[in-house]
Design an enzyme around this catalytic site. Structure first.
Site, short mmCIF file in Angstrom:
data_model
loop_
_atom_site.label_atom_id
_atom_site.label_comp_id
_atom_site.label_asym_id
_atom_site.label_seq_id
_atom_site.Cartn_x
_atom_site.Cartn_y
_atom_site.Cartn_z
N ALA A 1 -16.45 -19.47 -7.83
CA ALA A 1 -16.18 -20.69 -6.62
C ALA A 1 -14.67 -20.96 -6.84
O ALA A 1 -13.97 -20.77 -7.98
CB ALA A 1 -17.02 -21.82 -6.87
N GLY A 2 -13.97 -21.33 -5.87
CA GLY A 2 -12.64 -21.73 -5.94
C GLY A 2 -12.06 -22.29 -4.71
O GLY A 2 -12.86 -23.20 -4.10
N CYS B 1 -5.65 -9.45 3.29
CA CYS B 1 -6.68 -8.43 3.61
C CYS B 1 -7.87 -9.55 4.04
O CYS B 1 -8.19 -9.20 5.15
CB CYS B 1 -7.07 -7.62 2.76
SG CYS B 1 -5.72 -6.34 2.44
N ASN C 1 -14.79 -5.60 3.06
CA ASN C 1 -14.15 -6.76 2.94
C ASN C 1 -14.91 -8.03 3.23
O ASN C 1 -15.00 -8.96 2.71
CB ASN C 1 -12.78 -6.91 3.61
CG ASN C 1 -11.93 -6.30 2.65
OD1 ASN C 1 -11.82 -5.91 1.57
ND2 ASN C 1 -10.43 -6.05 3.25
N VAL D 1 0.89 -1.23 0.02
CA VAL D 1 -0.13 -0.07 -0.14
C VAL D 1 1.02 1.28 -0.04
O VAL D 1 0.78 2.30 -0.88
CB VAL D 1 -1.10 -0.01 1.14
CG1 VAL D 1 -1.69 1.34 1.30
CG2 VAL D 1 -1.93 -1.18 1.10
N PHE E 1 -8.55 0.94 -0.89
CA PHE E 1 -9.16 -0.45 -1.39
C PHE E 1 -8.41 -0.76 -2.55
O PHE E 1 -9.08 -1.60 -3.45
CB PHE E 1 -10.49 0.18 -1.94
CG PHE E 1 -11.46 0.66 -0.72
CD1 PHE E 1 -12.15 -0.25 -0.08
CD2 PHE E 1 -11.52 2.19 -0.43
CE1 PHE E 1 -12.90 0.14 1.08
CE2 PHE E 1 -12.22 2.61 0.46
CZ PHE E 1 -13.12 1.56 1.42
N1 LIG Z 1 -1.88 -5.33 0.65
C1 LIG Z 1 -3.23 -4.77 0.23
O1 LIG Z 1 -3.75 -5.21 -0.74
C2 LIG Z 1 -3.82 -3.96 1.10
C3 LIG Z 1 -5.21 -3.13 0.42
C4 LIG Z 1 -6.02 -2.43 1.36
C5 LIG Z 1 -5.36 -2.21 2.57
N2 LIG Z 1 -4.31 -2.80 3.20
C6 LIG Z 1 -3.95 -2.32 4.44
O2 LIG Z 1 -2.89 -1.58 4.53
C7 LIG Z 1 -1.93 -1.91 5.53
C8 LIG Z 1 -0.61 -2.04 4.90
O3 LIG Z 1 -0.83 -3.23 4.26
P1 LIG Z 1 0.40 -3.61 3.36
O4 LIG Z 1 0.22 -5.00 2.60
O5 LIG Z 1 1.15 -2.75 2.50
O6 LIG Z 1 1.51 -4.36 4.46
P2 LIG Z 1 3.00 -4.70 4.15
O7 LIG Z 1 3.30 -5.65 5.29
O8 LIG Z 1 3.22 -4.97 2.75
O9 LIG Z 1 3.99 -3.21 4.77
C9 LIG Z 1 4.05 -2.61 5.93
C10 LIG Z 1 5.38 -1.84 5.92
O10 LIG Z 1 5.32 -0.86 7.17
C11 LIG Z 1 6.77 -1.02 7.53
N3 LIG Z 1 6.61 -0.58 8.90
C12 LIG Z 1 6.10 -1.22 10.22
N4 LIG Z 1 6.21 -0.16 11.30
C13 LIG Z 1 6.62 1.00 10.90
C14 LIG Z 1 6.83 2.29 11.26
N5 LIG Z 1 6.81 2.65 12.77
N6 LIG Z 1 7.26 3.33 10.36
C15 LIG Z 1 7.53 3.03 9.12
N7 LIG Z 1 7.46 2.15 8.57
C16 LIG Z 1 6.79 0.78 9.14
C17 LIG Z 1 7.15 -2.57 7.55
O11 LIG Z 1 8.45 -2.57 7.48
C18 LIG Z 1 6.61 -2.68 6.16
O12 LIG Z 1 7.58 -2.47 5.13
C19 LIG Z 1 -2.58 -2.97 6.25
O13 LIG Z 1 -3.36 -2.51 7.29
C20 LIG Z 1 -3.51 -3.57 5.35
O14 LIG Z 1 -4.61 -4.32 5.77
C21 LIG Z 1 -3.55 -3.47 2.38
#
Ligand SMILES: NC(=O)c1ccc[n+]([C@@H]2O[C@H](COP(=O)([O-])OP(=O)(O)OC[C@H]3O[C@@H](n4cnc5c(N)ncnc54)[C@H](O)[C@@H]3O)[C@@H](O)[C@H]2O)c1
Length: 451
Positions: free
Chosen positions: A253-254, A261, A209, A11, A150
């Site tokens: 289905a899968g 998420c 979600n 993200v 999203f």
């Molecule tokens: N991946 C998706 O498709 C998606 C989509 C929508 C929402 N989200 C939400 O977004 C958030 C992030 O998801 P993601 O998949 O990008 O996570 P991720 O695990 O890929 O990345 C998170 C990053 O944050 C860093 N981090 C942790 N603590 C930190 C701090 N104090 N300061 C700076 N960096 C720090 C970590 O080292 C890591 O690189 C989650 O809450 C997730 O639920 C994810």
């Protein structure tokens, strides 16, 4: 505007690069120094189609940079996005500690007013907690907004650059206007910005979600019934999805939903509902159906070959939880592969993007093939987990020639049962009839006559 993004995962890096693309000066910060080192070398630490190009061009033009010095990033910016992970805790609730730690870091670094935007998926009430934390830890004014994300892995750049909707939870009008102004240039003609309070914005993300997960689990339950009664779930899906009140998406289905998420957000919302003494019956069922569905391919294998799989070889196509990403979090392939290994099987796997990540998680006994045909040699069966393009139109004659037995377990319904029968494959998919191939069918018929 000068913007800091805390967390450079799927993200954060996407948001940072796309905001830079829109003309802002962005500093992406991460506490993981190895991640920052990789990004500074001009590489990405995960696979996301098209993202490397947006990152590279904005680094080149000086609009995007990376730092492990989060305080410096915060000081250089007026708006600070928090995009750190919120993984599940033991009890299913979302762990907001990474968010609170990041916010404490912001408070310590602040040298004036800031807008703090929570983009991580966080439980209801987190914005309020963050506001209180900032008030306690800094003398400067901080406006806290909730801006759930999203985007979908695999199409993250397009999703961010052209969002269907942007949700903004704001408590301060001026901060809300600033944030709205940031997003307006991204909106396609039919896109919308939906403004609300932070609590509703936080809940909305989980509700969305949960809705998606419910559709998947309901269709997977219907698929189980299809298999029992001889119906075809793909035909059922087409009919159901053409009802305008229902719509066609997210009805396939899968082998269950995975990724970073849906599983954790369903669990976290269930937890929140229980804490608030609200019945979570629907979500509990959604999760139970999903856990069962993730074991479906393994069940089919055991049904076919028995519990003892020693001496058998299985080819796996697709490791990530869906195509277009290398994300292995909660991937159904993990359930199958671990189950196969526990039963003594040899496992040879292929994935266009996720083999590196899979190798970090899975037993080292798993072998990997450069190309998807490399894993088929001598296989007793092929087990398909994600619908990457490269698997959709394979050379069936080559598959026949390489495999020990022409058996395919398809968790994504890539092929037509009739066609697989004509190609002489034994083919089992989800919610459709089990075909044995012409030779297999003849063998069964002969057995019926003689028996
Ligand atoms: N991946 C998706 O498709 C998606 C989509 C929508 C929402 N989200 C939400 O977004 C958030 C992030 O998801 P993601 O998949 O990008 O996570 P991720 O695990 O890929 O990345 C998170 C990053 O944050 C860093 N981090 C942790 N603590 C930190 C701090 N104090 N300061 C700076 N960096 C720090 C970590 O080292 C890591 O690189 C989650 O809450 C997730 O639920 C994810």
């Amino acid at each position: 505007m000068n913007i800091a993004v805390l967390g450079t995962g799927y993200v954060g890096l996407t948001a940072g690069a796309c905001l830079a693309e829109a003309g802002h000066r962005v500093v992406c910060c991460d506490v993981d120094e190895t991640v920052i080192a990789v990004l500074r070398r001009g590489e990405l630490h995960f696979f996301e189609p098209g993202l490397a190009e947006v990152v590279a061009s904005n680094v080149k033009s000086g609009k995007l940079r990376f730092t492990a010095d989060v305080a410096e990033g915060v000081r250089a910016s007026y708006m600070v996005f928090v995009t750190v992970g919120t993984p599940s805790r033991e009890d299913g609730s979302a762990d907001v500690e990474p968010v609170l730690a990041a916010v404490s870091g912001i408070a310590r670094a602040m040298d004036g007013e800031r807008i703090v935007v929570l983009k991580s998926t966080v439980p209801v009430g987190t914005a309020r907690r963050v506001r209180a934390l900032l008030q306690a830890e800094t003398k400067y004014r901080a406006y806290v907004c909730s801006n759930p994300e999203f985007l979908r892995e695999g199409s993250a750049v397009a999703d961010f650059m052209r969002p269907e909707r942007v949700v903004l939870g704001v408590e301060d009008e001026a901060a809300g206007r600033t944030l709205r102004g940031l997003y307006e240039p991204f909106l396609p003609p039919d896109g919308k910005i939906i403004m609300m309070d932070t609590t509703s914005a936080e809940l909305l993300k989980y509700a969305a979600n949960a809705m998606l997960a419910s559709r998947v689990s309901l269709m997977n339950s219907i698929a189980q019934l299809c298999e029992k009664v001889g119906a075809d779930v793909e035909k059922v899906r087409l009919g159901v999805g053409s009802d305008l009140r229902i719509g066609p998406l997210f009805l396939r289905a899968g082998i269950g939903y995975g990724g970073s998420c849906l599983p954790k957000d369903v669990e976290a919302l269930t937890r929140t509902m229980r804490d608030q003494e609200v019945d979570a019956l629907v979500l509990e069922a959604v999760d139970r159906v999903n856990e069962r569905q993730k074991r479906r391919l393994l069940e089919m294998v055991v049904d076919q070959f028995g519990e003892n799989l020693a001496g058998r070889t299985f080819a796996i196509w697709g490791l990530s939880f869906k195509p277009g990403t290398d994300d292995m979090r909660e991937a159904p392939s993990l359930v199958t592969i671990r189950g196969l290994l526990e039963r003594g099987a040899r496992v040879k796997a292929h994935d266009p993007a996720a083999m590196g990540r899979a190798a970090q998680i899975l037993d080292e006994a798993v072998e990997y093939g450069e190309g998807c045909y490399d894993v088929l040699e001598g296989a007793d069966a092929l087990v398909i987990h994600s619908e990457w393009q490269v698997y959709r139109d394979p050379d069936f004659a080559a598959m026949h020639a390489m495999m020990k037995q022409p058996v395919v377990f398809d968790g994504r319904n890539l092929f037509q049962p009739d066609e697989m029968e004509n190609r002489n494959f034994e083919y089992r998919s989800i919610g459709r009839r089990h075909v044995r191939g012409r030779v297999g069918a003849e063998r069964l018929a002969a057995r019926a006559v003689s028996g």
